[in-house]
Structure formats: C-alpha cells, structure tokens
Enzyme design. Structure first.
Site, PDB file in Angstrom:
ATOM      1  N   LYS A  37      -2.563   5.165  11.497  1.00  0.00           N
ATOM      2  CA  LYS A  37      -1.576   4.675  10.538  1.00  0.00           C
ATOM      3  C   LYS A  37      -2.311   3.905   9.446  1.00  0.00           C
ATOM      4  O   LYS A  37      -3.120   3.026   9.739  1.00  0.00           O
ATOM      5  CB  LYS A  37      -0.609   3.744  11.271  1.00  0.00           C
ATOM      6  CG  LYS A  37       0.409   3.090  10.370  1.00  0.00           C
ATOM      7  CD  LYS A  37       1.224   2.059  11.145  1.00  0.00           C
ATOM      8  CE  LYS A  37       2.188   1.332  10.244  1.00  0.00           C
ATOM      9  NZ  LYS A  37       2.398  -0.062  10.611  1.00  0.00           N
TER      10      LYS A  37
ATOM     11  N   LYS B 130      -3.064  -2.305   5.986  1.00  0.00           N
ATOM     12  CA  LYS B 130      -3.977  -3.310   5.457  1.00  0.00           C
ATOM     13  C   LYS B 130      -4.773  -3.938   6.590  1.00  0.00           C
ATOM     14  O   LYS B 130      -5.957  -4.213   6.452  1.00  0.00           O
ATOM     15  CB  LYS B 130      -3.194  -4.390   4.710  1.00  0.00           C
ATOM     16  CG  LYS B 130      -2.821  -3.982   3.320  1.00  0.00           C
ATOM     17  CD  LYS B 130      -3.971  -4.169   2.338  1.00  0.00           C
ATOM     18  CE  LYS B 130      -3.661  -3.363   1.112  1.00  0.00           C
ATOM     19  NZ  LYS B 130      -4.356  -3.659  -0.084  1.00  0.00           N
TER      20      LYS B 130
ATOM     21  N   CYS C  17       2.868  -7.329  14.802  1.00  0.00           N
ATOM     22  CA  CYS C  17       4.231  -6.778  14.935  1.00  0.00           C
ATOM     23  C   CYS C  17       5.273  -7.891  14.963  1.00  0.00           C
ATOM     24  O   CYS C  17       6.461  -7.610  14.847  1.00  0.00           O
ATOM     25  CB  CYS C  17       4.397  -5.988  16.227  1.00  0.00           C
ATOM     26  SG  CYS C  17       3.373  -4.525  16.378  1.00  0.00           S
TER      27      CYS C  17
ATOM     28  N   CYS D  83      -2.626  -4.172  21.301  1.00  0.00           N
ATOM     29  CA  CYS D  83      -1.357  -3.700  20.737  1.00  0.00           C
ATOM     30  C   CYS D  83      -1.507  -2.220  20.375  1.00  0.00           C
ATOM     31  O   CYS D  83      -2.478  -1.836  19.709  1.00  0.00           O
ATOM     32  CB  CYS D  83      -1.017  -4.503  19.485  1.00  0.00           C
ATOM     33  SG  CYS D  83       0.240  -3.693  18.472  1.00  0.00           S
TER      34      CYS D  83
ATOM     35  N   CYS E 262       2.266  -9.699  20.001  1.00  0.00           N
ATOM     36  CA  CYS E 262       1.424  -9.230  18.884  1.00  0.00           C
ATOM     37  C   CYS E 262       1.929  -9.880  17.600  1.00  0.00           C
ATOM     38  O   CYS E 262       3.080  -9.669  17.213  1.00  0.00           O
ATOM     39  CB  CYS E 262       1.464  -7.712  18.749  1.00  0.00           C
ATOM     40  SG  CYS E 262       0.638  -7.169  17.235  1.00  0.00           S
TER      41      CYS E 262
ATOM     42  N   HIS F 217       4.083   1.460   2.268  1.00  0.00           N
ATOM     43  CA  HIS F 217       5.279   0.727   1.834  1.00  0.00           C
ATOM     44  C   HIS F 217       5.975   1.478   0.694  1.00  0.00           C
ATOM     45  O   HIS F 217       7.197   1.598   0.648  1.00  0.00           O
ATOM     46  CB  HIS F 217       4.905  -0.677   1.351  1.00  0.00           C
ATOM     47  CG  HIS F 217       4.123  -1.474   2.354  1.00  0.00           C
ATOM     48  ND1 HIS F 217       2.897  -2.010   2.075  1.00  0.00           N
ATOM     49  CD2 HIS F 217       4.402  -1.797   3.634  1.00  0.00           C
ATOM     50  CE1 HIS F 217       2.440  -2.634   3.146  1.00  0.00           C
ATOM     51  NE2 HIS F 217       3.331  -2.520   4.112  1.00  0.00           N
TER      52      HIS F 217
ATOM     53  N   HIS G 214       0.847  -1.197   0.000  1.00  0.00           N
ATOM     54  CA  HIS G 214       0.000   0.000   0.000  1.00  0.00           C
ATOM     55  C   HIS G 214       0.885   1.251   0.000  1.00  0.00           C
ATOM     56  O   HIS G 214       2.117   1.158  -0.070  1.00  0.00           O
ATOM     57  CB  HIS G 214      -1.000  -0.019   1.162  1.00  0.00           C
ATOM     58  CG  HIS G 214      -0.391  -0.048   2.539  1.00  0.00           C
ATOM     59  ND1 HIS G 214       0.375   0.959   3.043  1.00  0.00           N
ATOM     60  CD2 HIS G 214      -0.460  -0.988   3.516  1.00  0.00           C
ATOM     61  CE1 HIS G 214       0.755   0.666   4.274  1.00  0.00           C
ATOM     62  NE2 HIS G 214       0.279  -0.526   4.588  1.00  0.00           N
TER      63      HIS G 214
ATOM     64  N   HIS H 116      -1.480  -2.020  16.322  1.00  0.00           N
ATOM     65  CA  HIS H 116      -2.558  -2.655  15.555  1.00  0.00           C
ATOM     66  C   HIS H 116      -3.923  -2.524  16.211  1.00  0.00           C
ATOM     67  O   HIS H 116      -4.934  -2.881  15.608  1.00  0.00           O
ATOM     68  CB  HIS H 116      -2.225  -4.136  15.317  1.00  0.00           C
ATOM     69  CG  HIS H 116      -1.060  -4.327  14.405  1.00  0.00           C
ATOM     70  ND1 HIS H 116       0.237  -4.411  14.853  1.00  0.00           N
ATOM     71  CD2 HIS H 116      -0.995  -4.385  13.049  1.00  0.00           C
ATOM     72  CE1 HIS H 116       1.044  -4.531  13.818  1.00  0.00           C
ATOM     73  NE2 HIS H 116       0.338  -4.515  12.717  1.00  0.00           N
TER      74      HIS H 116
HETATM   75  N1  MSP Z   1       9.040  -7.143   7.746  1.00  0.00           N
HETATM   76  C1  MSP Z   1       9.203  -6.065   8.639  1.00  0.00           C
HETATM   77  C2  MSP Z   1      10.460  -5.280   8.339  1.00  0.00           C
HETATM   78  C3  MSP Z   1      11.722  -6.079   8.413  1.00  0.00           C
HETATM   79  S1  MSP Z   1      13.111  -5.120   8.003  1.00  0.00           S
HETATM   80  C4  MSP Z   1      14.421  -6.079   8.396  1.00  0.00           C
HETATM   81  C5  MSP Z   1       7.997  -5.147   8.538  1.00  0.00           C
HETATM   82  N2  MSP Z   1       7.305  -5.212   7.413  1.00  0.00           N
HETATM   83  S2  MSP Z   1       5.994  -4.365   7.100  1.00  0.00           S
HETATM   84  O1  MSP Z   1       5.623  -4.749   5.763  1.00  0.00           O
HETATM   85  O2  MSP Z   1       5.019  -4.535   8.112  1.00  0.00           O
HETATM   86  O3  MSP Z   1       6.393  -2.871   7.151  1.00  0.00           O
HETATM   87  C6  MSP Z   1       7.446  -2.430   6.414  1.00  0.00           C
HETATM   88  C7  MSP Z   1       7.579  -0.952   6.478  1.00  0.00           C
HETATM   89  O4  MSP Z   1       6.427  -0.310   5.984  1.00  0.00           O
HETATM   90  C8  MSP Z   1       7.800  -0.434   7.886  1.00  0.00           C
HETATM   91  O5  MSP Z   1       8.896   0.453   7.827  1.00  0.00           O
HETATM   92  C9  MSP Z   1       6.562   0.309   8.189  1.00  0.00           C
HETATM   93  O6  MSP Z   1       6.801   1.415   8.998  1.00  0.00           O
HETATM   94  C10 MSP Z   1       6.168   0.773   6.798  1.00  0.00           C
HETATM   95  N3  MSP Z   1       4.788   1.151   6.801  1.00  0.00           N
HETATM   96  C11 MSP Z   1       3.689   0.371   6.918  1.00  0.00           C
HETATM   97  N4  MSP Z   1       2.596   1.181   6.975  1.00  0.00           N
HETATM   98  C12 MSP Z   1       2.998   2.479   6.895  1.00  0.00           C
HETATM   99  C13 MSP Z   1       2.340   3.708   6.780  1.00  0.00           C
HETATM  100  N5  MSP Z   1       1.033   3.815   6.870  1.00  0.00           N
HETATM  101  N6  MSP Z   1       3.108   4.804   6.559  1.00  0.00           N
HETATM  102  C14 MSP Z   1       4.469   4.752   6.368  1.00  0.00           C
HETATM  103  N7  MSP Z   1       5.110   3.609   6.468  1.00  0.00           N
HETATM  104  C15 MSP Z   1       4.413   2.502   6.901  1.00  0.00           C
HETATM  105  O7  MSP Z   1       7.752  -4.380   9.450  1.00  0.00           O
END
Ligand code: MSP
Length: 530
Positions: free
Chosen positions: A306, A309, A140, A155, A137, A31, A28, A158
């Site tokens: 935040k 998904k 997380c 959490c 969680c 990411h 999304h 979440h």
């Molecule tokens: N798999 C772990 C990261 C491991 S790194 C060795 C993880 N994955 S995640 O897919 O949940 O999130 C990845 C990144 O996306 C995180 O840095 C998280 O902060 C970012 N984001 C997820 N939602 C977000 C927003 N709404 N806004 C900005 N970034 C966000 O955590």
C-alpha cells in the site's frame, strides 16, 4: 440502493463524503484517489440536475497527530493549521475538487456537537466505564486483536510494532448491535460495496462484536468527555461524527433534514469496519437514519505494498500533474483501476494511456474537426444536410454510451466502465471519420458533395458536443476548452448546466455555431528526464 436525489424542493440532497484525512503529513496519491472519485461522482449527479452535497475534510485529533506535532516542535493545533492551509486545501483546489464544505475536527461546530452526541449515548446507558488492555497501532489508531498481528507483534497494515496499551476507559456497548447490524445488511444488500467488502463485514460481525473503548486518558489531544474531562474521546468516534456535524446535526435542523443521511460514504478498504460496523451502530444507538451506501475503494500500490507516507512510498499528486496535467491525472486513476480493486501505478502505463486515449483518440478528434470546419466552412458549423445510415449509427452509438455511462458512473460507481463506454463512442466517431474521409469529399465541389461534407462535419461536431457533456465530470478544464472551441455556450448555455441524461439528444448544436481551433487539449508529453 440509495435513492438518487431529485430537484424537488424539500427532497434531500445526494450527499457524498470522503474519509477525513489525518493531517500528520501531506496528501499523497492514495488520498487524492478517493477525493477525485467523489468529485467525479458528485459532478455527475449535479449534471443529472440533482441537488448535491460533497463533503471532505481533515481528522486532526489523536496520538498520531500529537506525536508528529511534538516531533516538529509545534503544538498540534499549529501543526494542523499549517498542514490544512498549506498542503491539503491547496491540493484539492489544484485538482479541481468542487467540494461544498470542508470540515476540520478541531472546529467548534464539530467538537461541541460530538460532546453532545456522546453525552446523549451516556445518558441512554449506551456507554459505561471499564478497563481494557491490548495491542494498539498508533498508525491505525486502533486496538488490534492478537490474531490479526503479523509475526506476533506487527500491524498488518503498517508492518510496524504495535504498542501494549492498558487503560481505564469508557466503552460503547457495540456488542449489543451485532444482530441488528446483520438484519440491516440483510435488508440492505447494497449497503456495503463492492461484494468483497460486504463479505468481509458480514464475516466480521457474525464472529461476534466486542464493546468499543471510546475514550483515552493517557494523552490530551482530543475532545474532552463532557462528564469526565480527564478523558478525551477516541479519535475514531470523534472522526466518524464529522459526517453529521458538518451538515448541521444538533445546530441547523433544516440543513440536516435537507442533507442527511449520506447517500455514499467513500472509504478506503482499510477503514471499512469503522464505517460499516461502528458507524451504523453509533447511529442506531442515537436513533438517526443510516447512510445509503459505504463503498470501499482499493489501495494504490507501490512495489506490492500500500502506498503510504509511513512506508515512505507516498507520491505527491503534483509530481504527476506537473507532467501530465490535472485532467489527465483525474482521468487516469479512475480509468485504469476498477473502482473497488487494488491497482498499481506506473509511469509507463500513464504515459501510454495519455498518448493513445487522451492525445490521439480524444484530443486529435477535437482538433481535426475544428480544423476542417475552419478550412471548409470558415468556422461556421454547417447544417446536417443529408443524414443517412452512417450518421444514424453514430447517433445510436452515442445513445448507448450515454445510457451506459449514466448507470455505470452515476449508480454503480464503476468509473472505469463508464469512462470506457464514453471512449468507445470517441473511437466510433474516429472510425466514422476515417470511413467517410471528409478530406476526400471536400474535393467534390458539387452541391451534393458540399451537402455530404456538411453532414459529416456536423455529425462529428455534434458528437463532440455530447462528449464534452459526458466527460465534463471527469475532465472539467479540458471539456470547457472543447465547449468553447465548438462555440456551444452562446446557444446552449454553460457546460456545467448540461444534463448527462440529455446528452444523447441529437441535433442540439445549431448550424452557424462559431467553431474555432482552440488550444491543443492534450499536448505531447515532454521527456520526463529532460
Ligand atoms: N482519519 C481516518 C479516516 C477517518 S474517516 C471518518 C484515516 N485517515 S488517513 O488519512 O489515514 O486515510 C484516509 C483514506 O486514505 C483512507 O480511506 C485510506 O484507505 C486512504 N488511503 C491511504 N493510502 C491509500 C492508498 N495507498 N491507496 C488508496 N487509498 C489509500 O484513515
């Protein structure tokens, strides 16, 4: 601050990483935000002439992925394969992300090295067997301390109920590393950025660290602990190591030496502690050099929460690129939200910036200049015949914009500030044209009038040449169109080879360059409801 690389052979690359994303769902905006930022940063450094390595990838183990695959009636590996190939990789190519590698944590080049790393820590006595229970969680993939929970059992990220987990696990002696970490933060004040993130980390470590459970035995979707394969390695230990395994740790020493350590780890603020506390401690335990910087970006918010998904607020980047185009998308989030702070996305704000900054200020400037060179000089760029103070002011404005953008984007990761500096220059050139009014000067057909007109249009075109170079890391497809319309390539070579540090050198576009009125850079937006 981490050394910014150099082109000299043997010097290590400017190495930037994104978090590796969980593939439990499609990507999304949140990411894509970090991945685009890393792409702009690395493109900027490539245009500084540095050797660069940009890594992204996917985090495929752990309970969250396993449960998602189960719920969809496929194996975790099948699920990951499908999501990576059908959703993640195609999105990065759609968004013009120029990553040098893409690592998946289920690849043998990763899993084998992770086992070796963990075995090594075990052999050194850094890992021991013990028991742990606490609130966990799965979103997380992290044990929470009871004090962090909302309303007793939710959490804080979440807003969902945590689970009580009790396990016989292997533990990493993280608690031993507090003093060394604090010393490191002290002697490397730029290691964690921005300042708010650094303060959070200092406060957390000063409270005292607990040992970290690094294995799980209640499910099997993970990398087996080599000396006790009934356990799998905790997904975060596995995941963090991607930054090392992807650049040849334990397998390709030459590549590793040429790349390691990372200059910048880009992370979301929710995963800051893993990167700024656990990760450096793991590297200290193994004797590897530590990264230059961990930069925590803020969250994209929807309705004050935040975007995610799990909360059903995840918006697909394609919903926006279909309407605004890829380059405007890359531009908007970095321009509108100071990097490091939270920001809300709004369709109205995006439309307003698109129209005023991209279409009016930038796009119109490019098409007006090309049209006038076409109309008054048959498309052949005229000479800078009689430059005066007005032209000098433009050249000075460019020099200032280029220097500021280089520091802000290239060194400080202040994308909003750096892009604003370039757009201040765009506005200055528009102001110059309004004042000089070449359409009026064109009525004067005397030699002096022609020379004045030539000077004005040369100045505007040469300014656009520099703007194309400076905005190329942010909007590569648009700048390529502009480069083509200025007829620059036959004289100056490919746009990607132009150095940002040389962008302000005046007079690069030669007289005679064939200027053509190319495609409109930012077409008028369609009504989203039609
Ligand atoms: N798999 C772990 C990261 C491991 S790194 C060795 C993880 N994955 S995640 O897919 O949940 O999130 C990845 C990144 O996306 C995180 O840095 C998280 O902060 C970012 N984001 C997820 N939602 C977000 C927003 N709404 N806004 C900005 N970034 C966000 O955590």
């Amino acid at each position: 601050m981490a050394a910014t690389g150099s082109t000299a052979a043997g010097e290590s690359a400017f190495y930037v990483t994104t978090p590796i994303y969980y593939v439990n769902d499609a990507p999304h905006l949140g990411h894509a935000y970090t991945t685009v930022a890393g792409d702009v940063l690395t493109r900027w450094h490539r245009q500084r002439g540095e050797k660069v390595w940009y890594l992204t990838g996917t985090d495929e183990h752990g309970q969250k992925i396993m449960r998602t695959a189960d719920a969809n009636g496929v194996t975790p590996q099948q699920w990951c394969d499908r999501l990576v190939e059908e959703a993640w990789k195609p999105l990065w190519s759609h968004l013009s992300i120029a990553n040098d590698d893409f690592i998946r944590t289920t690849e043998p080049r990763h899993t084998e090295r992770v086992q070796e790393f963990v075995q090594d820590l075990y052999d050194k006595g850094e890992i021991y067997r013990g028991g742990y229970e606490g609130p966990y969680c799965v979103g997380c993939e992290e044990y929470k301390s009871p004090g962090d929970l909302l309303e007793g059992d939710l959490c804080p990220v979440h807003k969902r109920q945590v689970e009580w987990l009790k396990e016989e696990n292997y533990f990493f002696r993280l608690s031993d590393y507090g003093p060394r970490l604090l010393e490191f933060y002290e002697s490397h004040p730029d290691f964690v950025q921005p300042a708010s993130a650094r303060n959070e980390v200092l406060q957390f470590v000063r409270q005292g660290l607990q040992d970290l459970s690094i294995s799980r035995s209640t499910f099997d979707w993970g990398i087996p602990i080599p000396w006790d394969p009934k356990h799998v390695i905790y997904v975060w230990i596995d995941a963090l190591l991607n930054y090392a395994t992807a650049v040849g740790y334990g397998s390709d020493q030459a590549k590793f030496d040429a790349t390691w350590p990372a200059n910048v780890h880009l992370v979301g603020k929710d995963i800051l502690r893993f990167h700024a506390v656990i990760w450096p401690a793991m590297l200290m335990a193994n004797g590897l050099p530590l990264p230059g910087r961990v930069f925590a970006n803020g969250w994209l918010m929807v309705g004050g929460e935040k975007m995610s998904k799990s909360n059903l607020t995840g918006i697909s980047p394609r919903q926006l690129t279909e309407h605004f185009g890829v380059d405007a998308y890359r531009y908007y989030f970095l321009r509108a939200i100071p990097f490091g702070q939270d920001g809300s996305f709004s369709w109205e704000d995006f439309s307003a910036r698109y129209t005023s900054e991209l279409a009016n200020d930038f796009g119109n400037l490019a098409s007006r200049v090309a049209a006038m060179v076409g109309k008054y000089f048959d498309g052949a760029l005229p000479e800078l015949a009689a430059a005066g103070p007005a032209e000098q002011a433009v050249a000075d404005g460019l020099a200032e914009a280029a220097t500021r953008a280089d520091t802000l984007i290239g060194d400080n990761l202040d994308f909003a500030g750096g892009i604003a500096a370039i757009f201040d220059f765009v506005k200055q050139v528009n102001g110059y044209l309004t004042e000089q009014a070449p359409w009026k000067v064109a009525k004067d057909e005397s030699p002096q009038g022609r020379a004045r007109l030539a000077t004005i249009l040369y100045t505007a075109a040469e300014s656009l040449r520099a703007i194309a170079v400076l905005l190329n890391p942010v909007m590569p497809a648009t700048c390529a169109k502009l480069w083509a319309s200025l007829g620059a390539e036959p004289h100056l070579g490919p746009l990607a080879d132009q150095r940002v540090g040389d962008a302000a050198r005046w007079g690069q576009l030669p007289a005679g360059a064939q200027v053509t009125k190319g495609e409109i850079l930012f077409p008028r937006l369609e009504d989203p409801k039609s």
